[in-house]
Every structure is written in structure tokens, then in C-alpha cells.
Design a protein around this motif. Structure first.
Motif, PDB file in Angstrom:
ATOM      1  N   GLU A  16       0.827  -1.208   0.000  1.00 34.47           N
ATOM      2  CA  GLU A  16       0.000   0.000   0.000  1.00 34.47           C
ATOM      3  C   GLU A  16       0.865   1.264   0.000  1.00 34.47           C
ATOM      4  O   GLU A  16       0.570   2.226  -0.714  1.00 34.47           O
ATOM      5  CB  GLU A  16      -0.930  -0.016   1.211  1.00 34.47           C
ATOM      6  CG  GLU A  16      -2.003  -1.087   1.107  1.00 34.47           C
ATOM      7  CD  GLU A  16      -2.830  -1.198   2.360  1.00 34.47           C
ATOM      8  OE1 GLU A  16      -4.065  -1.008   2.281  1.00 34.47           O
ATOM      9  OE2 GLU A  16      -2.245  -1.483   3.421  1.00 34.47           O
ATOM     10  N   GLU A  17       1.948   1.250   0.783  1.00 38.96           N
ATOM     11  CA  GLU A  17       2.876   2.384   0.764  1.00 38.96           C
ATOM     12  C   GLU A  17       3.627   2.436  -0.562  1.00 38.96           C
ATOM     13  O   GLU A  17       3.867   3.522  -1.112  1.00 38.96           O
ATOM     14  CB  GLU A  17       3.867   2.286   1.925  1.00 38.96           C
ATOM     15  CG  GLU A  17       3.253   2.504   3.294  1.00 38.96           C
ATOM     16  CD  GLU A  17       2.540   1.260   3.835  1.00 38.96           C
ATOM     17  OE1 GLU A  17       2.650   0.173   3.206  1.00 38.96           O
ATOM     18  OE2 GLU A  17       1.888   1.372   4.884  1.00 38.96           O
ATOM     19  N   ARG A  18       3.977   1.270  -1.090  1.00 37.79           N
ATOM     20  CA  ARG A  18       4.682   1.229  -2.371  1.00 37.79           C
ATOM     21  C   ARG A  18       3.814   1.765  -3.500  1.00 37.79           C
ATOM     22  O   ARG A  18       4.314   2.399  -4.433  1.00 37.79           O
ATOM     23  CB  ARG A  18       5.137  -0.206  -2.681  1.00 37.79           C
ATOM     24  CG  ARG A  18       6.185  -0.745  -1.768  1.00 37.79           C
ATOM     25  CD  ARG A  18       6.867  -1.993  -2.315  1.00 37.79           C
ATOM     26  NE  ARG A  18       5.970  -3.067  -2.677  1.00 37.79           N
ATOM     27  CZ  ARG A  18       5.560  -3.349  -3.911  1.00 37.79           C
ATOM     28  NH1 ARG A  18       5.971  -2.607  -4.938  1.00 37.79           N
ATOM     29  NH2 ARG A  18       4.742  -4.362  -4.151  1.00 37.79           N
ATOM     30  N   GLN A  19       2.526   1.494  -3.445  1.00 39.50           N
ATOM     31  CA  GLN A  19       1.600   1.980  -4.471  1.00 39.50           C
ATOM     32  C   GLN A  19       1.701   3.492  -4.612  1.00 39.50           C
ATOM     33  O   GLN A  19       1.740   4.034  -5.727  1.00 39.50           O
ATOM     34  CB  GLN A  19       0.184   1.552  -4.100  1.00 39.50           C
ATOM     35  CG  GLN A  19      -0.891   1.999  -5.064  1.00 39.50           C
ATOM     36  CD  GLN A  19      -2.262   1.465  -4.665  1.00 39.50           C
ATOM     37  OE1 GLN A  19      -2.369   0.533  -3.866  1.00 39.50           O
ATOM     38  NE2 GLN A  19      -3.304   2.053  -5.215  1.00 39.50           N
ATOM     39  N   LYS A  20       1.751   4.185  -3.498  1.00 43.44           N
ATOM     40  CA  LYS A  20       1.867   5.648  -3.532  1.00 43.44           C
ATOM     41  C   LYS A  20       3.220   6.076  -4.102  1.00 43.44           C
ATOM     42  O   LYS A  20       3.312   7.060  -4.846  1.00 43.44           O
ATOM     43  CB  LYS A  20       1.674   6.212  -2.128  1.00 43.44           C
ATOM     44  CG  LYS A  20       0.312   5.904  -1.525  1.00 43.44           C
ATOM     45  CD  LYS A  20       0.250   6.331  -0.063  1.00 43.44           C
ATOM     46  CE  LYS A  20      -1.043   5.896   0.597  1.00 43.44           C
ATOM     47  NZ  LYS A  20      -1.057   6.199   2.051  1.00 43.44           N
ATOM     48  N   ALA A  21       4.274   5.335  -3.748  1.00 44.13           N
ATOM     49  CA  ALA A  21       5.604   5.672  -4.256  1.00 44.13           C
ATOM     50  C   ALA A  21       5.699   5.442  -5.763  1.00 44.13           C
ATOM     51  O   ALA A  21       6.327   6.216  -6.490  1.00 44.13           O
ATOM     52  CB  ALA A  21       6.664   4.850  -3.517  1.00 44.13           C
ATOM     53  N   ILE A  22       5.079   4.358  -6.240  1.00 44.39           N
ATOM     54  CA  ILE A  22       5.051   4.085  -7.683  1.00 44.39           C
ATOM     55  C   ILE A  22       4.387   5.243  -8.425  1.00 44.39           C
ATOM     56  O   ILE A  22       4.893   5.735  -9.444  1.00 44.39           O
ATOM     57  CB  ILE A  22       4.312   2.758  -7.964  1.00 44.39           C
ATOM     58  CG1 ILE A  22       5.150   1.570  -7.483  1.00 44.39           C
ATOM     59  CG2 ILE A  22       3.981   2.620  -9.449  1.00 44.39           C
ATOM     60  CD1 ILE A  22       4.349   0.277  -7.365  1.00 44.39           C
ATOM     61  N   LEU A  23       3.248   5.677  -7.914  1.00 44.29           N
ATOM     62  CA  LEU A  23       2.545   6.801  -8.538  1.00 44.29           C
ATOM     63  C   LEU A  23       3.416   8.045  -8.552  1.00 44.29           C
ATOM     64  O   LEU A  23       3.477   8.767  -9.566  1.00 44.29           O
ATOM     65  CB  LEU A  23       1.234   7.075  -7.796  1.00 44.29           C
ATOM     66  CG  LEU A  23       0.459   8.309  -8.257  1.00 44.29           C
ATOM     67  CD1 LEU A  23       0.039   8.186  -9.714  1.00 44.29           C
ATOM     68  CD2 LEU A  23      -0.769   8.536  -7.357  1.00 44.29           C
ATOM     69  N   ALA A  24       4.103   8.320  -7.452  1.00 48.27           N
ATOM     70  CA  ALA A  24       4.934   9.524  -7.377  1.00 48.27           C
ATOM     71  C   ALA A  24       6.036   9.492  -8.431  1.00 48.27           C
ATOM     72  O   ALA A  24       6.322  10.507  -9.081  1.00 48.27           O
ATOM     73  CB  ALA A  24       5.535   9.655  -5.982  1.00 48.27           C
ATOM     74  N   VAL A  25       6.670   8.331  -8.629  1.00 50.70           N
ATOM     75  CA  VAL A  25       7.730   8.228  -9.630  1.00 50.70           C
ATOM     76  C   VAL A  25       7.169   8.441 -11.028  1.00 50.70           C
ATOM     77  O   VAL A  25       7.722   9.201 -11.839  1.00 50.70           O
ATOM     78  CB  VAL A  25       8.435   6.858  -9.529  1.00 50.70           C
ATOM     79  CG1 VAL A  25       9.389   6.663 -10.699  1.00 50.70           C
ATOM     80  CG2 VAL A  25       9.190   6.742  -8.209  1.00 50.70           C
ATOM     81  N   LEU A  26       6.057   7.780 -11.345  1.00 53.40           N
ATOM     82  CA  LEU A  26       5.474   7.923 -12.679  1.00 53.40           C
ATOM     83  C   LEU A  26       4.978   9.345 -12.923  1.00 53.40           C
ATOM     84  O   LEU A  26       5.117   9.874 -14.037  1.00 53.40           O
ATOM     85  CB  LEU A  26       4.334   6.922 -12.867  1.00 53.40           C
ATOM     86  CG  LEU A  26       4.744   5.455 -12.937  1.00 53.40           C
ATOM     87  CD1 LEU A  26       3.524   4.547 -13.025  1.00 53.40           C
ATOM     88  CD2 LEU A  26       5.675   5.195 -14.121  1.00 53.40           C
ATOM     89  N   ARG A  27       4.418   9.952 -11.918  1.00 55.01           N
ATOM     90  CA  ARG A  27       3.955  11.333 -12.078  1.00 55.01           C
ATOM     91  C   ARG A  27       5.122  12.261 -12.417  1.00 55.01           C
ATOM     92  O   ARG A  27       5.000  13.153 -13.259  1.00 55.01           O
ATOM     93  CB  ARG A  27       3.241  11.773 -10.805  1.00 55.01           C
ATOM     94  CG  ARG A  27       2.658  13.168 -10.875  1.00 55.01           C
ATOM     95  CD  ARG A  27       1.717  13.406  -9.710  1.00 55.01           C
ATOM     96  NE  ARG A  27       0.392  12.850  -9.964  1.00 55.01           N
ATOM     97  CZ  ARG A  27      -0.432  12.375  -9.026  1.00 55.01           C
ATOM     98  NH1 ARG A  27      -0.045  12.344  -7.767  1.00 55.01           N
ATOM     99  NH2 ARG A  27      -1.619  11.924  -9.359  1.00 55.01           N
TER     100      ARG A  27
END
Length: 277
Positions: A16-27
Motif C-alpha cells: 500500500e505504501e509502495r503503491q503511492k511511491a510508484i505513482l509519485a515516480v510515474l507522475r
């Protein structure tokens, strides 16, 4: 055209924390098209690719593994599926999936996903795949690459843009299986990286990578066919991304690979569209 490939480490670790980090990198990367492997889809919680596409304003395509049971046993949850996905700034006008050949004792449903993208001026044949990870299975991956090459050949026609093949090959650049893809006139984009640029995507500096004595390796790739007219699809730059923590959380056990390709004279990125499916 900015291309990203990334293995998202499914529902392992602090997902769940990684999901947010993945989004931040792609953004931050602002990609035009993304090939994703180990994407989860849950009975409760939706589909990670759909969520990312909605947050980023992209279209998306998804192909689910037909044999997810081995994965599900590892997290003791039979309600979570796994598969490959494509996120795209442009509509997906055609798609197909290929289940990769594998002996029964290694079968965990690996596949390749094809999506044809309606980019400005050219339709782009885009592929993302995930080969078997068994350490001593080079011969199996060789057969999978041969099947992938046939799959690419069957879907690459009808456009001046060269095929773009992304994914986690679970093999280093000098392996027989990766070299076989090169024999099919698909070039490893990493040859255009800057001298000394960090290249490994399975990196023991990442705390999610097991400390088993094996060396760090580059096992994730963007491959591109010969450039089209006027250099269409030529690799302009390539680098690694997602290779460190975001707010203290590493996004995945893999780093991403980012490649910028030439879209031809006068081409511009389209405005983000509504998510597809």
C-alpha cells in the motif's frame, strides 16, 4: 515519446505504501507509454493499472495471468490476480495477449501483452512481457523469447513506427535469450545510455532484493526495432528511474527503465485522455 518499463513487485512487501511511491515516480516521469509487469488486480481494491491510469490521466490495457495460483500461495490470498498492463497517453486501438511457453513445473502464467497506440501521426505497436524467473531456466526463457518474437512479428505491421518491446526478462544482456531478441532486429535501448550511467535494475542496494550472494544485474529492457522514415522511433536517451526510496519507501524490488524515442518531425504529445480499459 517517453517509454517506461517497470516490474511493480505485485502485492509483496508494504504494497500500500509502495503503491503511492510508484505513482509519485510515474507522475514525475510524465511518460507517454508504460509497460508494467507484476500488476495486481484484487476482488476488493480494484486493479493497480486502472488506478494508476486514473491518477495520471492515461488510457490502460490489462492482461491477467491464467495461472496465478503459485503467486497467490506466496501471499496466502486467492483473491488477488496478477498480470501485465500498458498505460498510454493515447487510445489503445488494438490489443492481444500471448501466454508464454513453459513446462508445467514452472508454470505461473507469464505472458506478453500487445497494445497498438493511436499516437499522433503514427500507430505504435507496443509490447510488454515478463519471462520466467527460475535461475537455471535459460533454455525456457529462450523458448519464450522465440514465441515473443513471433508474436511481435504478427502485430508489428501496418505502421511506420518500429515495434517497442519492454519487460522483465530475468536475464542479463549477454544471455542467450536476450541476444536472441537482438537477432530479431530489436535493439537494446541501453546502448544509448550515458557513459557510466547506473544500469542495474535488480540491485542489491535495494532492501527488497534478497541478499543471496548473487550480483546486481540489468534484467529489465526497452527494445526497439529499426527506425522508420526520418528516424522515427530512434532512441534519443535512456536511463534508470525508481531506483531509490520515495518518502522512505522503495517503490519496487526493480528499478524502472526510461527511454525517449523520436516521434518524427512536427509530432507533439496529445493531451491526456480519459482512462480506457
Amino acid at each position: 515519446m517517453r517509454v517506461v518499463t517497470w516490474n511493480l513487485w505485485w502485492r509483496f512487501g508494504p504494497w500500500e505504501e509502495r503503491q503511492k511511491a510508484i505513482l509519485a515516480v510515474l507522475r514525475e516521469l510524465r511518460p507517454d507509454v508504460v509497460g508494467l509487469q507484476e500488476v495486481w488486480a484484487a476482488d476488493e481494491g480494484g486493479n493497480l493499472a486502472e488506478w494508476l491510469a486514473g491518477e495520471l490521466g492515461l488510457h490502460w490495457a490489462w492482461a491477467a495471468s491464467e495461472a496465478p495460483e503459485r503467486w497467490q500461495r506466496r501471499i496466502a490470498d486467492g483473491t488477488v490476480g496478477i498480470g501485465n498492463a500498458v498505460l498510454s497517453r493515447w487510445p489503445v486501438v488494438e490489443r492481444a495477449a500471448l501466454r508464454l511457453p513453459v513446462p508445467g513445473e514452472l508454470d505461473d502464467g507469464r505472458l506478453a501483452l500487445y497494445a497498438r497506440l493511436d499516437a499522433p501521426g503514427h500507430r505504435v505497436p507496443f509490447f510488454t512481457t515478463h519471462l520466467t524467473s527460475a535461475p537455471q531456466a535459460s533454455a525456457v526463457r529462450h523458448r519464450q523469447v522465440a514465441a515473443l518474437a513471433e508474436f511481435v512479428a504478427a502485430h508489428r505491421r501496418g505502421t511506420g513506427f518500429p515495434p517497442v518491446v519492454t519487460g522483465d526478462f530475468n536475464a542479463p544482456p549477454d544471455s542467450d535469450e536476450v541476444r536472441l531478441l537482438g537477432a530479431g532486429r530489436l535493439s537494446d535501448a541501453w546502448v544509448h545510455a550515458g557513459p557510466g550511467a547506473p544500469s542495474v535494475t535488480w540491485d542489491r542496494a535495494n532492501p527488497y532484493v534478497p541478499d543471496n550472494g548473487e550480483p546486481s544485474l540489468r534484467i529489465d529492457y526497452v527494445h526497439v526495432g529499426p527506425p522508420g522514415p526520418g528516424g522515427l522511433g530512434r532512441v534519443r536517451a535512456v536511463r534508470r528511474a525508481g531506483d531509490g526510496p520515495v518518502d522512505g519507501v522503495w517503490p519496487s524490488d526493480h528499478a524502472a527503465v526510461v527511454a525517449d524515442l523520436d516521434m518524427g518531425r512536427g509530432a507533439v504529445s496529445a493531451a491526456p485522455g480519459r482512462p480506457g480499459s
